[in-house]
Scaffold this motif. Structure first.
Motif, PDB file in Angstrom:
ATOM      1  N   LEU A 103       0.874  -1.124   0.033  1.00 39.18           N
ATOM      2  CA  LEU A 103      -0.039  -0.051  -0.039  1.00 39.18           C
ATOM      3  C   LEU A 103       0.971   1.516   0.137  1.00 39.18           C
ATOM      4  CD1 LEU A 103      -2.620   1.325   0.374  1.00 39.18           C
ATOM      5  CD2 LEU A 103      -2.567   1.096   2.737  1.00 39.18           C
ATOM      6  N   VAL A 104       0.698   2.260  -0.909  1.00 36.78           N
ATOM      7  CA  VAL A 104       1.653   3.297  -1.070  1.00 36.78           C
ATOM      8  C   VAL A 104       0.478   4.459  -1.353  1.00 36.78           C
ATOM      9  CG1 VAL A 104       1.834   3.006  -3.331  1.00 36.78           C
ATOM     10  CG2 VAL A 104       3.484   4.081  -2.021  1.00 36.78           C
ATOM     11  N   GLN A 105       0.918   5.814  -0.947  1.00 36.19           N
ATOM     12  CA  GLN A 105       0.244   6.923  -1.412  1.00 36.19           C
ATOM     13  C   GLN A 105       0.492   7.383  -2.650  1.00 36.19           C
ATOM     14  OE1 GLN A 105       1.074   9.791   1.528  1.00 36.19           O
ATOM     15  NE2 GLN A 105      -0.876   9.255   2.836  1.00 36.19           N
ATOM     16  N   ALA A 106      -0.450   7.880  -3.440  1.00 36.22           N
ATOM     17  CA  ALA A 106      -0.434   8.621  -4.540  1.00 36.22           C
ATOM     18  C   ALA A 106       0.860   9.230  -4.502  1.00 36.22           C
ATOM     19  CB  ALA A 106      -1.326   9.334  -5.220  1.00 36.22           C
ATOM     20  N   ALA A 165      -6.580  -5.114 -12.711  1.00 36.19           N
ATOM     21  CA  ALA A 165      -7.297  -4.319 -11.985  1.00 36.19           C
ATOM     22  C   ALA A 165      -8.707  -5.072 -11.681  1.00 36.19           C
ATOM     23  CB  ALA A 165      -7.464  -2.783 -12.465  1.00 36.19           C
ATOM     24  N   PRO A 166      -9.235  -4.714 -10.482  1.00 37.72           N
ATOM     25  CA  PRO A 166     -10.643  -5.416 -10.389  1.00 37.72           C
ATOM     26  C   PRO A 166     -11.525  -4.997 -11.714  1.00 37.72           C
ATOM     27  CG  PRO A 166      -9.893  -3.959  -8.459  1.00 37.72           C
ATOM     28  CD  PRO A 166      -8.877  -3.749  -9.430  1.00 37.72           C
ATOM     29  N   PRO A 187      -3.746   6.142  -8.464  1.00 36.69           N
ATOM     30  CA  PRO A 187      -4.462   5.233  -8.011  1.00 36.69           C
ATOM     31  C   PRO A 187      -4.946   4.158  -9.048  1.00 36.69           C
ATOM     32  CG  PRO A 187      -5.074   7.401  -7.123  1.00 36.69           C
ATOM     33  CD  PRO A 187      -4.008   7.682  -8.212  1.00 36.69           C
ATOM     34  N   GLU A 188      -4.702   4.648 -10.403  1.00 40.01           N
ATOM     35  CA  GLU A 188      -5.206   3.803 -11.437  1.00 40.01           C
ATOM     36  C   GLU A 188      -4.027   2.688 -11.748  1.00 40.01           C
ATOM     37  OE1 GLU A 188      -5.195   6.904 -11.508  1.00 40.01           O
ATOM     38  OE2 GLU A 188      -4.379   7.928 -13.389  1.00 40.01           O
ATOM     39  N   VAL A 214      -0.742  -4.643  -5.459  1.00 40.41           N
ATOM     40  CA  VAL A 214      -0.216  -3.066  -5.468  1.00 40.41           C
ATOM     41  C   VAL A 214      -1.531  -2.166  -5.026  1.00 40.41           C
ATOM     42  CG1 VAL A 214       0.722  -0.913  -6.418  1.00 40.41           C
ATOM     43  CG2 VAL A 214       1.755  -3.445  -6.750  1.00 40.41           C
ATOM     44  N   THR A 215      -1.517  -1.513  -4.116  1.00 41.37           N
ATOM     45  CA  THR A 215      -2.637  -0.431  -3.839  1.00 41.37           C
ATOM     46  C   THR A 215      -2.113   1.078  -3.697  1.00 41.37           C
ATOM     47  OG1 THR A 215      -4.039  -2.398  -2.630  1.00 41.37           O
ATOM     48  CG2 THR A 215      -4.728  -0.041  -2.386  1.00 41.37           C
TER      49      THR A 215
END
Length: 120
Positions: free
Chosen positions: A11-14, A40-41, A87-88, A116-117
């Motif tokens: 998890l990482v910030q933009a 991606a979902p 985010p994409e 990866v989020t």
């Protein structure tokens, strides 16, 4: 048997960075191309970047200029450095290995994936 193991997701910030690693091990005679794919979902799996035995590279337009793929042939390892994450870019990242056996037959191997989020 060939095993493909990814690591480095999280998890990482933009705007942040991640480095993904992929290790191929087992009965490998020669690796041709190694690549990263993203799913991606609710979307199809798509190529992010790949690198050939000759070290030629390809990138998707979505990551071009923000990512760098590399490999260590001696260690059967590949890396993907991703910067300025968006985010994409969120998804499960799969390592793909195309390798030849001693008869020259090419096989396609996949890892289990690493999540990866990227939060906004």
């Amino acid at each position: 048997q060939v095993q493909v193991l990814e690591s480095g997701g999280g998890l990482v910030q933009a705007g942040g960075s991640l480095r993904l690693s992929c290790l191929a091990s087992g009965s490998i005679y020669s690796i041709n191309t190694m690549g990263w794919y993203r799913q991606a979902p609710a979307k199809q799996r798509e190529l992010v970047a790949d690198i050939a035995k000759t070290d030629s590279t390809r990138y998707s337009e979505s990551v071009k200029g923000r990512s760098a793929i590399s490999r260590d042939g001696a260690k059967n390892t590949m890396y993907l450095q991703m910067n300025n994450l968006k985010p994409e870019d969120t998804g499960v990242y799969y390592c793909n290995v195309r390798a030849w056996d001693r008869l020259g037959i090419e096989y396609n191997y996949w890892g289990q994936g690493t999540q990866v989020t990227v939060s906004s």
